[in-house]
Design a protein around this motif. Structure first.
Motif, mmCIF file in Angstrom:
data_model
loop_
_atom_site.group_PDB
_atom_site.id
_atom_site.type_symbol
_atom_site.label_atom_id
_atom_site.label_comp_id
_atom_site.label_asym_id
_atom_site.label_seq_id
_atom_site.Cartn_x
_atom_site.Cartn_y
_atom_site.Cartn_z
ATOM 1 N N SER A 189 0.856 -1.196 0.000
ATOM 2 C CA SER A 189 0.000 0.000 0.000
ATOM 3 C C SER A 189 0.885 1.236 0.000
ATOM 4 O O SER A 189 1.615 1.493 0.960
ATOM 5 C CB SER A 189 -0.896 0.012 1.240
ATOM 6 O OG SER A 189 -1.461 1.289 1.437
ATOM 7 N N ARG A 245 -3.176 11.946 -1.728
ATOM 8 C CA ARG A 245 -4.538 11.640 -1.339
ATOM 9 C C ARG A 245 -4.872 10.250 -1.871
ATOM 10 O O ARG A 245 -4.471 9.891 -2.976
ATOM 11 C CB ARG A 245 -5.537 12.659 -1.913
ATOM 12 C CG ARG A 245 -5.244 14.112 -1.561
ATOM 13 C CD ARG A 245 -5.487 14.418 -0.100
ATOM 14 N NE ARG A 245 -5.284 15.849 0.175
ATOM 15 C CZ ARG A 245 -4.116 16.391 0.514
ATOM 16 N NH1 ARG A 245 -3.011 15.618 0.592
ATOM 17 N NH2 ARG A 245 -4.022 17.678 0.743
ATOM 18 N N VAL A 246 -5.594 9.479 -1.097
ATOM 19 C CA VAL A 246 -6.057 8.161 -1.530
ATOM 20 C C VAL A 246 -7.518 8.282 -1.949
ATOM 21 O O VAL A 246 -8.346 8.781 -1.173
ATOM 22 C CB VAL A 246 -5.911 7.115 -0.418
ATOM 23 C CG1 VAL A 246 -6.447 5.754 -0.883
ATOM 24 C CG2 VAL A 246 -4.449 6.981 0.002
ATOM 25 N N VAL A 247 -7.837 7.864 -3.175
ATOM 26 C CA VAL A 247 -9.202 8.008 -3.694
ATOM 27 C C VAL A 247 -9.643 6.692 -4.312
ATOM 28 O O VAL A 247 -8.824 5.857 -4.725
ATOM 29 C CB VAL A 247 -9.301 9.128 -4.741
ATOM 30 C CG1 VAL A 247 -8.782 10.453 -4.178
ATOM 31 C CG2 VAL A 247 -8.537 8.770 -6.006
ATOM 32 N N SER A 248 -10.955 6.511 -4.386
ATOM 33 C CA SER A 248 -11.493 5.322 -5.056
ATOM 34 C C SER A 248 -12.812 5.616 -5.762
ATOM 35 O O SER A 248 -13.478 4.694 -6.227
ATOM 36 C CB SER A 248 -11.697 4.188 -4.041
ATOM 37 O OG SER A 248 -12.564 4.595 -2.997
ATOM 38 N N ASP A 249 -13.199 6.901 -5.820
ATOM 39 C CA ASP A 249 -14.423 7.243 -6.540
ATOM 40 C C ASP A 249 -14.256 8.601 -7.206
ATOM 41 O O ASP A 249 -13.276 9.321 -6.981
ATOM 42 C CB ASP A 249 -15.642 7.240 -5.609
ATOM 43 C CG ASP A 249 -15.506 8.193 -4.432
ATOM 44 O OD1 ASP A 249 -14.905 9.282 -4.590
ATOM 45 O OD2 ASP A 249 -15.997 7.857 -3.337
ATOM 46 N N ALA A 296 -2.747 2.488 -5.918
ATOM 47 C CA ALA A 296 -2.095 2.553 -4.610
ATOM 48 C C ALA A 296 -1.498 1.225 -4.190
ATOM 49 O O ALA A 296 -0.826 1.152 -3.168
ATOM 50 C CB ALA A 296 -3.102 3.008 -3.544
ATOM 51 N N PRO A 302 -10.009 -0.448 -7.324
ATOM 52 C CA PRO A 302 -8.917 -0.352 -6.356
ATOM 53 C C PRO A 302 -8.726 1.078 -5.878
ATOM 54 O O PRO A 302 -9.278 2.025 -6.456
ATOM 55 C CB PRO A 302 -7.702 -0.818 -7.163
ATOM 56 C CG PRO A 302 -8.026 -0.416 -8.566
ATOM 57 C CD PRO A 302 -9.520 -0.603 -8.701
ATOM 58 N N GLN A 303 -7.951 1.256 -4.843
ATOM 59 C CA GLN A 303 -7.599 2.598 -4.399
ATOM 60 C C GLN A 303 -6.509 3.174 -5.304
ATOM 61 O O GLN A 303 -5.662 2.454 -5.813
ATOM 62 C CB GLN A 303 -7.113 2.574 -2.951
ATOM 63 C CG GLN A 303 -8.198 2.251 -1.937
ATOM 64 C CD GLN A 303 -7.694 2.379 -0.509
ATOM 65 O OE1 GLN A 303 -6.545 2.079 -0.213
ATOM 66 N NE2 GLN A 303 -8.561 2.817 0.380
#
Length: 365
Positions: free
Chosen positions: A130, A149-153, A176, A225-226
Motif C-alpha cells: 500500500s 490523497r487516496v481516492v477510489s471514486d 495505490a 482499487p484505491q
C-alpha cells in the motif's frame, strides 16, 4: 535442508552439481539477471528455471527450464503451484519479483522442500504493498514524502485534484497497490497542441476521463482499487537497488538515474541514506528497491519495493554482482566482497538479442 547451505556453496572447481535457481514471473530484463547469475564471481554452476504467465515470454527461452505459471489466481492457488514447482524440480533458491504476498508467509513450507525463499517478511510486504501506508510510515521516520490523497471514486478524485493543484501543481494518479508502473497517468485538462502531437507520447489523461471511468466502474459494480493522487515530481528519477541482511541491515546501495539512453551510477550519499532508513525501518531482506524523485531540488520518496527492480542488471557496472551476492547471503549468510563500488560513472542501455532455441516456446507451454 538445501545441500548448498552454510559453507557448502559450490565454488569454482569444487563440484559439478549446479545450484538450481527459479526466477518466477520472469520478464524481459530477467535475461540479463540470468547472465549475471551464470557469470557469478565464484564460478559456481547454476541451472536456471523460469516461469511466466505467457508461454511465449522471451525470458523463458533464456532459461534452462521454462514453464507457464497460473494467471489471475488467488494466493493459495499460486502458493500451491510454487510449492509443487519446487518439489518437482528440486529448486534450491526461489527469487520472486511478484506475488510476494502469496509466498512470504510460507518460507517454512519451502524450506521443508529444500528451497530457500528470497523474500522479506509478510509484515514488510503488506506495508509496502500500500503506497499510502508506505508514505505514512516514511513520513513518521523523517523520510521526505510528497503530499498525497487516496481516492477510489469520482468525487474523491475531483476533490483531491482541486486540493493538490491549487498552487499550480501538475497532478498525477496511479494505483495505490502493487502494480509497478501500470496505471500511472498525468492528469492534464489542457487542450492538445501541435507540439504535443509532434513529441513522443506521454501518459496524459483528463480528470473528467478518469472520473467517468471510476463512476462507470462503480455503477457497473466493478471492483475499484484505491488510487494515489499526488503532485507530479521533478526529474531525475533515482532508483536505489539495495542488498540487506535479514532484519534490515543495509549492506550495499547503488543509486542510478535515467538520462535518455544512459544510466548514471550516482555517488551521492543522500540517496543511500534515505534507502538505508527505509530498509532498516521495514526490516527488508536481500534485494529491494527504493525509488526517488525530486521536489524543489530535494529527493522525495516515490515508492519502496520489497523486491528487486527490473533494472537491477544495470548495477553490474558498479563492480558488484548484486543478484549473486543476494544468493550467497541467503544460503551462507555471507554476500562476498562488497567493497570498492565504482560509482559516478555512466553506462549506455542498448538493445540485445537472445537466440531462441527452435521449439523453446512450445516446450514452455
Amino acid at each position: 535442508m538445501s545441500r548448498f547451505l552454510g559453507s557448502a556453496i559450490v565454488l569454482r572447481g569444487a563440484c559439478a552439481i549446479a545450484l538450481r535457481i527459479w526466477l518466477s514471473s520472469a520478464g524481459a530484463a530477467t535475461t540479463q539477471v540470468i547472465r549475471m547469475l551464470r557469470e557469478n564471481p565464484d564460478g559456481a554452476p547454476v541451472r536456471i528455471y523460469g516461469t511466466n504467465v505467457d508461454p511465449s515470454a522471451p525470458a523463458l527461452a533464456a532459461c534452462d527450464v521454462g514453464e507457464v505459471e497460473p494467471h489471475r489466481v488467488g494466493n493459495d492457488v499460486y502458493a500451491d503451484f510454487a510449492l509443487d514447482f519446487c518439489r518437482r524440480h528440486g529448486v534450491d533458491v526461489l527469487i520472486p519479483p511478484r506475488r510476494l504476498d502469496a509466498l512470504a508467509g510460507r518460507a517454512e513450507a519451502f524450506a521443508a522442500l529444500g528451497t530457500r525463499l528470497m523474500c522479506s517478511s509478510p509484515g514488510a510486504i503488506g506495508a509496502l504493498t500500500s503506497k499510502g501506508r508506505t508514505y505514512e510510515a516514511a513520513r513518521a521516520i523523517g523520510v521526505p514524502v510528497p503530499e498525497w490523497r487516496v481516492v477510489s471514486d469520482a468525487d474523491g478524485l475531483r476533490a483531491a485534484v482541486e486540493d493538490l493543484s491549487r498552487a499550480g501543481e501538475t497532478v498525477c494518479i496511479k494505483p495505490a497497490g502493487e502494480y509497478s508502473a501500470f496505471g500511472f497517468r498525468i492528469l492534464d485538462d489542457s487542450p492538445l497542441s501541435m507540439r504535443d502531437l509532434l513529441q513522443p507520447a506521454r501518459p496524459l489523461v483528463s480528470v473528467n476521463a478518469v472520473a467517468d471511468a471510476l463512476k462507470r466502474a462503480a455503477d457497473g459494480q466493478e471492483k475499484v482499487p484505491q488510487f494515489i493522487v499526488m503532485p507530479y515530481l521533478d526529474d531525475p528519477e533515482v532508483s536505489v537497488d539495495c542488498l540487506s541482511a535479514p532484519g534490515g541491515r543495509l549492506l550495499a546501495a547503488i543509486p542510478r538515474a535515467k538520462e535518455g539512453r544512459y544510466r548514471l551510477l550516482l555517488d551521492n550519499p543522500a540517496y543511500a541514506e534515505i534507502a538505508e532508513r527505509l530498509v532498516g525501518h521495514f526490516r527488508l531482506a536481500y534485494l529491494s528497491n527504493v525509488q526517488l524523485r525530486h521536489r524543489h531540488g530535494r529527493p522525495v520518496l516515490l515508492e519502496a519495493n520489497p523486491r528487486p527492480s527490473a533494472g537491477i542488471f544495470q548495477t553490474a557496472f558498479s563492480g558488484v554482482n548484486l543478484p549473486w551476492a543476494a544468493v550467497r547471503l541467503l544460503l551462507a549468510g555471507d554476500p562476498g566482497p562488497l567493497t570498492g563500488l565504482r560509482l559516478g560513472g555512466r553506462v549506455a542501455v542498448t538493445e540485445t538479442v537472445t537466440e531462441v532455441t527452435p521449439g523453446a516456446f512450445a516446450d514452455a507451454a
